[in-house]
Design a protein around this motif. Structure first.
Motif, PDB file in Angstrom:
ATOM      1  N   UNK A   1      -0.162  16.419 -14.065  1.00  0.00           N
ATOM      2  CA  UNK A   1      -0.234  15.663 -13.050  1.00  0.00           C
ATOM      3  C   UNK A   1      -0.179  13.916 -12.977  1.00  0.00           C
ATOM      4  N   UNK A   2       0.282  13.901 -13.950  1.00  0.00           N
ATOM      5  CA  UNK A   2       0.779  12.101 -14.711  1.00  0.00           C
ATOM      6  C   UNK A   2       2.075  11.996 -14.913  1.00  0.00           C
ATOM      7  N   UNK A   3       2.758  12.633 -14.080  1.00  0.00           N
ATOM      8  CA  UNK A   3       4.022  12.234 -14.453  1.00  0.00           C
ATOM      9  C   UNK A   3       5.105  11.266 -13.545  1.00  0.00           C
ATOM     10  N   UNK A   4       5.282  10.233 -13.103  1.00  0.00           N
ATOM     11  CA  UNK A   4       5.658   8.658 -12.907  1.00  0.00           C
ATOM     12  C   UNK A   4       7.385   8.566 -12.969  1.00  0.00           C
TER      13      UNK A   4
ATOM     14  N   UNK B   1       0.602   1.168 -16.404  1.00  0.00           N
ATOM     15  CA  UNK B   1       1.342   1.503 -15.816  1.00  0.00           C
ATOM     16  C   UNK B   1       2.090   2.945 -15.763  1.00  0.00           C
ATOM     17  N   UNK B   2       2.967   2.769 -16.513  1.00  0.00           N
ATOM     18  CA  UNK B   2       3.845   4.246 -16.435  1.00  0.00           C
ATOM     19  C   UNK B   2       3.980   4.937 -17.847  1.00  0.00           C
ATOM     20  N   UNK B   3       2.650   4.771 -18.543  1.00  0.00           N
ATOM     21  CA  UNK B   3       2.470   5.347 -19.712  1.00  0.00           C
ATOM     22  C   UNK B   3       4.415   5.637 -20.320  1.00  0.00           C
ATOM     23  N   UNK B   4       4.931   4.723 -20.556  1.00  0.00           N
ATOM     24  CA  UNK B   4       6.150   5.201 -21.273  1.00  0.00           C
ATOM     25  C   UNK B   4       6.620   3.942 -22.016  1.00  0.00           C
ATOM     26  N   UNK B   5       6.753   3.945 -23.117  1.00  0.00           N
ATOM     27  CA  UNK B   5       7.647   3.092 -23.936  1.00  0.00           C
ATOM     28  C   UNK B   5       9.169   2.748 -24.053  1.00  0.00           C
TER      29      UNK B   5
ATOM     30  N   UNK C   1      -5.382  -8.413  -9.477  1.00  0.00           N
ATOM     31  CA  UNK C   1      -7.002  -8.732  -9.219  1.00  0.00           C
ATOM     32  C   UNK C   1      -7.160  -8.951  -8.026  1.00  0.00           C
ATOM     33  N   UNK C   2      -6.462  -9.654  -7.140  1.00  0.00           N
ATOM     34  CA  UNK C   2      -6.787 -10.466  -5.772  1.00  0.00           C
ATOM     35  C   UNK C   2      -5.391  -9.668  -4.949  1.00  0.00           C
ATOM     36  N   UNK C   3      -4.810  -8.960  -5.120  1.00  0.00           N
ATOM     37  CA  UNK C   3      -4.247  -8.026  -4.202  1.00  0.00           C
ATOM     38  C   UNK C   3      -4.146  -6.997  -4.073  1.00  0.00           C
ATOM     39  N   UNK C   4      -4.472  -6.446  -2.907  1.00  0.00           N
ATOM     40  CA  UNK C   4      -4.417  -5.206  -2.677  1.00  0.00           C
ATOM     41  C   UNK C   4      -3.363  -3.774  -3.747  1.00  0.00           C
ATOM     42  N   UNK C   5      -1.836  -4.723  -3.338  1.00  0.00           N
ATOM     43  CA  UNK C   5      -0.998  -4.110  -4.538  1.00  0.00           C
ATOM     44  C   UNK C   5      -0.998  -4.062  -5.768  1.00  0.00           C
ATOM     45  N   UNK C   6      -2.014  -5.388  -6.654  1.00  0.00           N
ATOM     46  CA  UNK C   6      -2.247  -5.392  -7.985  1.00  0.00           C
ATOM     47  C   UNK C   6      -3.615  -4.344  -7.737  1.00  0.00           C
ATOM     48  N   UNK C   7      -4.936  -3.554  -6.514  1.00  0.00           N
ATOM     49  CA  UNK C   7      -5.430  -3.006  -7.057  1.00  0.00           C
ATOM     50  C   UNK C   7      -4.963  -1.611  -7.073  1.00  0.00           C
TER      51      UNK C   7
ATOM     52  N   UNK D   1       5.920   4.080  -5.496  1.00  0.00           N
ATOM     53  CA  UNK D   1       6.335   3.189  -5.041  1.00  0.00           C
ATOM     54  C   UNK D   1       5.424   2.289  -6.171  1.00  0.00           C
ATOM     55  N   UNK D   2       4.307   2.331  -6.685  1.00  0.00           N
ATOM     56  CA  UNK D   2       3.344   1.203  -7.604  1.00  0.00           C
ATOM     57  C   UNK D   2       4.544   1.101  -8.895  1.00  0.00           C
ATOM     58  N   UNK D   3       4.904   2.671  -9.282  1.00  0.00           N
ATOM     59  CA  UNK D   3       5.496   2.888 -10.256  1.00  0.00           C
ATOM     60  C   UNK D   3       6.446   1.431 -10.740  1.00  0.00           C
TER      61      UNK D   3
END
Lengths: 431, 378, 292
Positions: free
Chosen positions: B375-378, C32-36, C162-168, C189-191
């Motif tokens: 599920x974590x795939x991004x 956020x993306x969990x990648x190196x 911390x102050x924008x909805x995108x940031x949330x 989109x966030x990624x």
């Protein structure tokens, strides 16, 4: 919630992107790959078989700037030789392979050149670090390895060279490099002699020995060592060691550098610290001509010194001809010619003389000839090899950027032909 | 060489028809490998052979740890370089010359294993990304120590004793030694995979916490795999060094070494036995050859990068598993997709389209951890 | 001796600012993306080259040029993420992203070599070499500006997060991606945007790096390993952590430089290993939520 894009199309998009890149790279490759591999003049068709010469150079990777300069030097030499009818009437065909600054690739390259391409002769790679692996292949085939860039003591002490004595370095042995500089300091009356010196050195077998020798000799002359440290070659930031040198306030700085970025980093840090040493000499970097000036700027280059066996202004007909030819082909000014070009050119010249003298491309005969104590000529001056393959006939000079950083002049030994007066105090940094 | 899906779970599989074919194939492959220097006596061919086999062994050794356990190591160059230096320093200090130097090879394996113990105890306590970066950090520490210490020769490095052999056959002994190392490592990988130890490793890869809960001594298992992997890598590093006759800090501890190995194992199929072998067989000679042929260096870099991308995107699970699945799809066409009581049957519905990540589970059943990760795939 | 130590601390803070500029983007991508993102090193160099071109051809000031290079790099980042990284899924995702980002780095490096050649460059401006004299130390303006820029960017990112909805949305995705999707956040989109931001910030880092160091296309490799060490030390995903870790590491390195520069980098990495033994999630990292 936006629908989750199906996996297939995005993967396809990525594949298409990658495939396009691959295809364009292949297309570009095959259209240009032939342009760098061989130089043969077809102006004088010869019924004799061409002399094939192979070399591995670092066209990419860590040593790419120097590797490419060497490529220009080898190719310039081959072009000139062929324009004059070749060696003994035979045209020269040069094959240069890229080793990406990797020892493994160097091994494969020389094996391919000798065993598969069956080249008659080989030229050396760039850098002391790659010359030893090259020699371990070349020695087993009994070939001579004439080179201009492997000058560190380790090259000559390598087991292969000790067994087969097939390495020949046409350039100045590095340990003699700083001698003219030391002699100059010694020639100054004690009241005018600088009192303190700093010796920052990059961790490299090429840069350290001459600087350490200079330190020994200058200390014996009464110059106090206020800084002497080795820093890693691949450091990402030179600011801290450079600031320490600046803080020492040394009047002389002898920098053991191997490339332009090291020198420019020290120069920049000194400038920021409002520190100008009276004398600033670097083991390498200022001798790279335009590549040096474009990074540090003309004004700051003024007064910078570097030891070498050759410079573009060398008063030698053959040397001047090569410099002019280089400028005509690649642009720029004579002072902007990289010293590597002359080194590579000299390799070709020495090999040509050996082939002519022995009447052929028999490597065993060539090796014996080169070790026979004969003195050969090159654009870098006389060449005579000792038993280990070092050039004992070359003389060390020190050069300095003058005239607002536009002229690269010979200054030491001051009594040598062609030397101009030295700028005894480096001018303050300009912005 | 596709794996029989349930083999690992069941332990030893009984020899059947397809197995005999597989064994015959392997024997034939081995015969060709042994006869290679005779069939292709050119030193260029055996030169490629030596380097390729070195990387076959390394990729296989790396995979036994990283592929099986899921801990991606970018620090195996530590063992490679240490093995190389060990041989060089021992030969230098104990005045060993000529053929006798080969006798020192086991020392390099031992050095690799010895370094792996503290290295593993430190690094294996953290998970995934942190583990990767620790391996990178330790790698740089070793490279820099090689520069700084005098017994390693500093920036000059160490030379190997000179072997005054004729050029035409110089490569052959090295070829056979590296072939021995490669075959030995492959056999070892195969044994591990079929064993309970291998199963524990893969359990750790799927879901370490759950494996722990089931009684697997995670640290011990991981460390053992790490040490085995390190020993072989060190051994092969020494062979490489002796062949090249020189090691220096940037070549013995090459930052791009591990990335190449990852690509090889990945291309062939992480976690399989044959995968890394195939990957190394494709990439190492390919890279050497491409650099020789496309000497205009910059484009070869772009080409290499583009090929990597194509490889990763085209065969995301590796050639061996993808190929095996393709073959299975061919042979099971028209037949019922779900054979009786075979837990690996989940791969069958997945073969109709890569719709979900459960399809990525080739064997061993989908575990909760795997689904969560999917599920974590991004 | 005392003066040398103070100088080293000053140097460490100033240089740490430069590294923070480069590391902040990397840690955001991680979080956020969990990648190196192995391509981060070459991104810095790309940013440096872009600034160089603007300065050399159009004579645009380095900092003003950021108004162009930062959006440009943002677009490049989004495109790379969308085309090459988004399709990567599955258990082998870690190795896949490693290889893909490495491949992207190779390609960009080849293009840079092809376009600019192998010669070194350096960005220059009047404030690169001049310095202000303060408390007996010379503080080069470029480092001061760079440090100020780093602080400004960190503040801007914090505001964004911390102050924008995108940031949330970003923070939600960092915490638990599936849950974020369940509450209606478009994580794709966030990624993409986060990756773009991470690369865009790198443009600033590239400019300051290029002004303080001579560079060529090969310079990216030395950088990436140090940046990785810094963000792990600071804590994955923690922007303030990246800043703190940069300053800490570079100060430590400058101090060791006084004694023996060849050991300074060893200390750098050894410090990382040491800290991780005590606190595996780094200075400000959150407790490991993910299994393995």
């Amino acid at each position: 919630m936006r629908p989750h894009l199906p996996w297939l199309p995005s993967r396809t998009l990525a594949l298409v992107g990658a495939a396009v890149l691959a295809a364009s790279a292949v297309a570009a490759c095959s259209s240009s790959s032939s342009s760098t591999t061989s130089t043969s003049s077809t102006s004088s068709p010869s019924s004799k078989a061409p002399i094939t010469i192979g070399a591995s150079l670092s066209l990419t990777g860590d040593f790419s700037a120097d590797g490419q300069a060497y490529q220009k030097g080898y190719e310039l030499w081959a072009h000139d030789v062929n324009a004059h009818g070749g060696i003994m009437g035979r045209q020269v065909k040069l094959t240069i392979l890229n080793d990406n600054s990797s020892p493994t690739q160097v091994d494969t390259n020389y094996t391919t050149l000798i065993s598969s391409d069956h080249v008659d002769l080989v030229f050396g790679p760039f850098s002391s670090l790659l010359t030893t692996p090259a020699d371990s292949v070349v020695a087993h085939y009994g070939y001579a390895l004439v080179e201009g860039a492997g000058g560190a003591p380790t090259v000559f002490d390598s087991p292969a060279n000790e067994a087969d004595h097939n390495i020949f370095d046409v350039s100045l042995p590095i340990k003699d490099e700083m001698v003219p500089f030391v002699n100059y300091i010694a020639s100054l009356p004690p009241s005018q002699r600088p009192k303190t010196a700093a010796y920052p050195m990059a961790d490299d077998p090429f840069a350290d020995p001459p600087v350490q020798l200079a330190q020994q000799e200058l200390q014996a002359l009464g110059v106090k060592t206020v800084y002497s440290k080795i820093f890693p070659e691949e450091v990402a930031d030179y600011k801290a060691p450079a600031d320490d040198v600046a803080a020492s306030g040394a009047q002389i700085v002898v920098l053991g550098s191997t490339d332009v970025p090291t020198v420019s980093a020290f120069m920049q840090a000194f400038e920021q610290q409002h520190y100008t040493p009276k004398l600033f000499i670097a083991a390498a970097g200022p001798d790279q001509g335009a590549a040096f000036i474009s990074v540090v700027g003309k004004g700051n280059a003024e007064g910078m010194m570097v030891p070498d066996g050759w410079y573009p202004g060398y008063d030698n007909a053959a040397s001047k001809a090569v410099v002019n030819e280089y400028v005509a082909k690649y642009g720029g000014t004579p002072s902007g010619v990289n010293a590597d070009v002359a080194e590579a050119y000299s390799v070709g010249q020495v090999m040509a003389q050996a082939v002519t003298a022995t009447g052929g491309t028999d490597n065993a005969k060539i090796i014996a000839y080169l070790h026979s104590g004969v003195t050969l000529t090159s654009v870098q001056g006389p060449v005579k090899f000792d038993s280990l393959g070092e050039n004992g006939a070359s003389a060390a000079f020190v050069f300095q950027w003058q005239d607002g950083g536009t002229e690269f002049n010979q200054v030491l030994p001051s009594s040598a032909a062609g030397s101009v007066p030295i700028i005894a105090t480096k001018p303050a940094w300009t912005s | 060489m596709s794996e029989s899906p349930g083999a690992g779970l069941r332990g030893r599989s009984r020899l059947g028809g397809p197995d005999i074919v597989r064994i015959a194939f392997l024997v034939a492959l081995l015969a060709v490998a042994l006869a290679f220097p005779v069939l292709f006596p050119s030193p260029v061919a055996t030169n490629y052979g030596v380097f390729t086999l070195v990387f076959v062994a390394v990729a296989s050794a790396w995979n036994v740890f990283s592929g099986f356990s899921g801990y991606i190591s970018l620090g195996h160059a530590v063992f490679f370089g240490s093995g190389a230096y060990a041989l060089g320093i021992a030969a230098r200090d104990w005045h060993v010359t000529g053929v006798a130097t080969f006798g020192l090879l086991p020392l390099s394996a031992a050095v690799g294993a010895l370094i792996a113990v503290p290295f593993g105890l430190i690094a294996l306590r953290v998970r995934r990304h942190t583990f990767i970066v620790i391996t990178i950090a330790v790698f740089f520490i070793f490279q820099l120590m090689a520069y700084n210490f005098s017994f390693t020769g500093g920036s000059t490095g160490v030379d190997a004793p000179f072997l005054p052999w004729p050029a035409a056959t110089y490569n052959n002994p090295f070829y056979y030694i590296s072939l021995g190392c490669a075959v030995g490592m492959i056999a070892l990988a195969w044994l591990i995979r079929r064993s309970r130890f291998g199963l524990q490793l893969r359990a750790i890869r799927d879901d370490e916490d759950r494996a722990r809960g089931l009684g697997v001594h995670a640290m011990r298992v991981k460390l053992t795999a790490f040490v085995i992997s390190a020993a072989v890598t060190g051994l092969v590093g020494a062979v490489w060094f002796f062949y090249l006759t020189q090691v220096q800090p940037p070549s013995g501890f090459d930052p791009l070494f591990d990335l190449s190995v990852v690509l090889m194992a990945f291309l062939g199929g992480l976690g399989t036995v044959a995968g890394p072998v195939l990957g190394a067989l494709i990439i190492e000679p390919g890279q050497l050859y491409l650099t020789v042929t496309f000497t205009n260096g910059y484009f070869s870099e772009i080409l290499l990068g583009a090929l990597f991308l194509v490889a990763v995107l085209l065969v995301p699970r590796g050639i061996i598993p993808t190929g095996g699945e393709y073959l299975r799809r061919l042979t099971t066409r028209g037949r019922s997709a779900i054979p009786a009581a075979n837990p690996a049957s989940q791969s069958a519905p997945a073969s109709t389209g890569p719709r979900s990540d459960e399809g990525a589970m080739r064997e061993g059943g989908a575990s909760k951890g795997a689904r969560r990760r999917a599920g974590k795939a991004l | 001796m005392a003066r040398e130590i103070y100088q080293a601390i000053v140097d460490g803070i100033l240089i740490g600012g430069v590294y923070a500029l480069m590391a902040v983007g990397l840690t955001l991508i991680f979080g956020v993306l969990d990648i190196i993102n192995i391509a981060q090193g070459i991104m810095v160099i790309l940013g440096a080259y872009l600034s160089y071109e603007l300065a050399a051809r159009l004579h645009i000031d380095l900092f003003v040029g950021l108004l162009i290079t930062v959006p440009a790099m943002f677009v490049i980042g989004v495109v790379i993420q969308w085309v090459f990284i988004r399709p990567l899924r599955g258990r082998e995702r870690t190795s896949m992203t490693l290889l893909v980002t490495y491949a992207v780095a190779l390609i960009i490096e080849g293009i840079l070599y092809q376009t600019f050649g192998a010669d070194d460059r350096q960005l220059s401006a009047s404030y690169v070499i001049s310095s202000v004299h303060l408390f007996g130390f010379y503080l080069p303006y470029i480092y001061l500006y760079g440090f100020a820029l780093a602080l400004a960017l960190v503040a801007a990112l914090y505001t964004l997060l911390y102050r924008t909805s995108f940031g949330r949305s970003v923070r939600a995705t960092m915490q638990d991606e599936t849950a974020a999707r369940l509450v209606g956040i478009d994580t794709n989109r966030v990624a993409a945007i986060t990756f773009g931001i991470g690369v865009a910030v790198t443009a600033a880092g590239g400019m300051v790096y290029g002004a303080t160091n001579a560079f060529d296309p090969n310079s990216g490799y030395d950088l990436i390993s140090r940046l990785l060490a810094i963000i792990i030390l600071g804590g994955l995903g923690s922007i303030g952590g990246a800043l703190a870790a940069s300053i800490f590491m570079l100060t430590l390195e400058s101090l060791v430089d006084i004694w023996q520069p060849t050991w300074a980098i060893v200390v750098f990495y050894a410090a990382l290993v040491l800290v991780l033994l005590i606190k595996p999630t780094g200075f400000f990292g959150r407790q490991a939520v993910r299994a393995q």
